[in-house]
Scaffold this motif. Sequence first.
Motif, mmCIF file in Angstrom:
data_model
loop_
_atom_site.group_PDB
_atom_site.id
_atom_site.type_symbol
_atom_site.label_atom_id
_atom_site.label_comp_id
_atom_site.label_asym_id
_atom_site.label_seq_id
_atom_site.Cartn_x
_atom_site.Cartn_y
_atom_site.Cartn_z
ATOM 1 N N ARG A 173 0.857 -1.279 0.078
ATOM 2 C CA ARG A 173 -0.092 -0.044 -0.142
ATOM 3 C C ARG A 173 0.909 1.297 0.006
ATOM 4 N NH1 ARG A 173 -4.316 -1.717 4.604
ATOM 5 N NH2 ARG A 173 -5.711 -3.070 3.234
ATOM 6 N N THR A 174 1.882 1.193 0.761
ATOM 7 C CA THR A 174 2.824 2.464 0.730
ATOM 8 C C THR A 174 3.656 2.698 -0.441
ATOM 9 O OG1 THR A 174 3.210 1.959 3.200
ATOM 10 C CG2 THR A 174 4.832 3.416 1.959
ATOM 11 N N ALA A 175 3.971 1.437 -1.174
ATOM 12 C CA ALA A 175 4.548 1.545 -2.322
ATOM 13 C C ALA A 175 3.891 2.102 -3.394
ATOM 14 C CB ALA A 175 5.247 0.161 -2.765
ATOM 15 N N PHE A 176 2.315 1.669 -3.362
ATOM 16 C CA PHE A 176 1.566 1.956 -4.460
ATOM 17 C C PHE A 176 1.201 3.507 -4.314
ATOM 18 C CE2 PHE A 176 -2.785 3.033 -5.897
ATOM 19 C CZ PHE A 176 -2.844 2.336 -6.988
ATOM 20 N N ARG A 177 0.960 4.119 -3.087
ATOM 21 C CA ARG A 177 0.640 5.508 -2.764
ATOM 22 C C ARG A 177 1.852 6.391 -3.282
ATOM 23 N NH1 ARG A 177 -1.542 3.497 2.179
ATOM 24 N NH2 ARG A 177 0.235 3.997 3.263
ATOM 25 N N ARG A 178 3.173 5.785 -3.208
ATOM 26 C CA ARG A 178 4.333 6.375 -3.474
ATOM 27 C C ARG A 178 4.470 6.633 -4.995
ATOM 28 N NH1 ARG A 178 7.845 3.948 -0.662
ATOM 29 N NH2 ARG A 178 8.399 2.564 -1.976
ATOM 30 N N LEU A 179 4.154 5.376 -5.626
ATOM 31 C CA LEU A 179 3.978 5.343 -7.022
ATOM 32 C C LEU A 179 3.097 6.168 -7.645
ATOM 33 C CD1 LEU A 179 5.102 4.244 -9.779
ATOM 34 C CD2 LEU A 179 3.383 2.234 -9.398
ATOM 35 N N ARG A 180 2.043 6.410 -7.098
ATOM 36 C CA ARG A 180 1.040 7.177 -7.508
ATOM 37 C C ARG A 180 1.554 8.968 -7.548
ATOM 38 N NH1 ARG A 180 -4.753 6.262 -4.613
ATOM 39 N NH2 ARG A 180 -3.415 6.980 -3.021
ATOM 40 N N ARG A 181 2.057 9.156 -6.379
ATOM 41 C CA ARG A 181 2.466 10.390 -6.282
ATOM 42 C C ARG A 181 3.474 10.822 -7.324
ATOM 43 N NH1 ARG A 181 2.378 9.516 -0.675
ATOM 44 N NH2 ARG A 181 4.577 8.901 -0.659
ATOM 45 N N LYS A 182 4.352 9.985 -7.484
ATOM 46 C CA LYS A 182 5.509 10.081 -8.579
ATOM 47 C C LYS A 182 4.923 10.262 -10.104
ATOM 48 C CE LYS A 182 8.095 6.724 -7.743
ATOM 49 N NZ LYS A 182 9.628 5.779 -7.695
ATOM 50 N N LYS A 231 -2.294 -5.924 -9.862
ATOM 51 C CA LYS A 231 -1.642 -6.954 -9.334
ATOM 52 C C LYS A 231 -1.752 -7.140 -7.879
ATOM 53 C CE LYS A 231 2.408 -6.231 -11.061
ATOM 54 N NZ LYS A 231 3.876 -6.574 -11.295
ATOM 55 N N ASN A 232 -2.011 -5.935 -7.265
ATOM 56 C CA ASN A 232 -2.459 -5.730 -5.780
ATOM 57 C C ASN A 232 -3.606 -6.722 -5.587
ATOM 58 O OD1 ASN A 232 0.024 -4.446 -4.901
ATOM 59 N ND2 ASN A 232 -1.258 -2.550 -5.200
ATOM 60 N N GLY A 233 -4.673 -6.350 -6.429
ATOM 61 C CA GLY A 233 -5.716 -7.195 -6.141
ATOM 62 C C GLY A 233 -5.802 -8.590 -6.505
ATOM 63 N N THR A 234 -4.913 -8.993 -7.638
ATOM 64 C CA THR A 234 -4.709 -10.476 -7.682
ATOM 65 C C THR A 234 -3.727 -11.218 -6.543
ATOM 66 O OG1 THR A 234 -4.438 -10.294 -10.021
ATOM 67 C CG2 THR A 234 -3.357 -11.965 -9.228
#
Length: 340
Positions: free
Chosen positions: A80-89, A208-211
Amino acid sequence: MEKKTIPVVGMACAACSANVERKLQTLPGVVSATVSLPGRSALVEYDPAQISLEQMKSEINGIGYDLVIEHDRSVVEIERTAFRRLRRKTILSWSFAALCMSISMGWLNIGSKAVTNQVALLLALANLLLCGREFYVIAWRQLRHGSANMDTLVALSTGIAFAFSAFNTFFGASVWGSRGIEWHTYFDASVMIITFVLTGRLLEEKAKNGTASSIRQLMGLSPKTARLVIGDAVEDVPLSTIAVGDLLEVRAGEKVPVDGLVTQAESFMLADGAYVDESMITGEPTPALKQNGSQVLAGTIVSQGKFRFRAKQIGENTALATSFEWCKRRKVRKLPCSEQ
């Protein structure tokens, strides 16, 4: 020998999972290693006397990925943290891309060609450092270990475009212009490549997170122990010790450990039957009646009564394990998933 499933974070493509698998297989003490990209995990069989989980983690960290072996780290929270960081970038990169494209294409006039190129250089450099830095870090780690993945391609293409454009910004007129050669800069290309790759990765990570979440739920259906009937005694034993033909007992509220055939069943409603909830495997909401000779499946839950059964399929041959592989191949995102 020990066999353990270890969560892996940082994988973005098939090349990533192949690199992790190849690295694990080359480590001394590792008998076998299989990495699942959809499941974000590695199934490793190893000799604890020769190699520890900490040593594996150190080696995998060296090529840009991470094994989650600590009990106080949550894989779900890490993702979740990595996804939020990727979204901001990704959002920031689109901002740089819009500005750089507007300047490079002449939609936004800010002055002479020299000023335009210098401003585009600053925007491209900011995008590279703030949004695309991870591509270069991972590409460098891969290069040190003689391997490559998608990050290598992104780093190579954007790095060359940026370096050539920076050279032209300061020396283009004297080197190419003096020879009558028309020269250009390509900062917008380096910015857009990073932006598009980040956008694609964001969409892929969301899927992939859902998977991965569904696969973890499915893996969690299997119990870790079983009640083994030995003569008149019933003993709790690890699931890994169960063999085909063993007589097992399951009571109300417990999960069926392996596939098998009922030999004896009873409940307060029926003297020769029990009810099992198989909705997590078949999707059928109504508990199924199980009597002598009925088939039971691993991962299902006894809703009423208790029964004894003979183990027929264990390990990777159970219906639950087969459904797990089906989900991995098709990257399903919702449970229940059954083999149909």
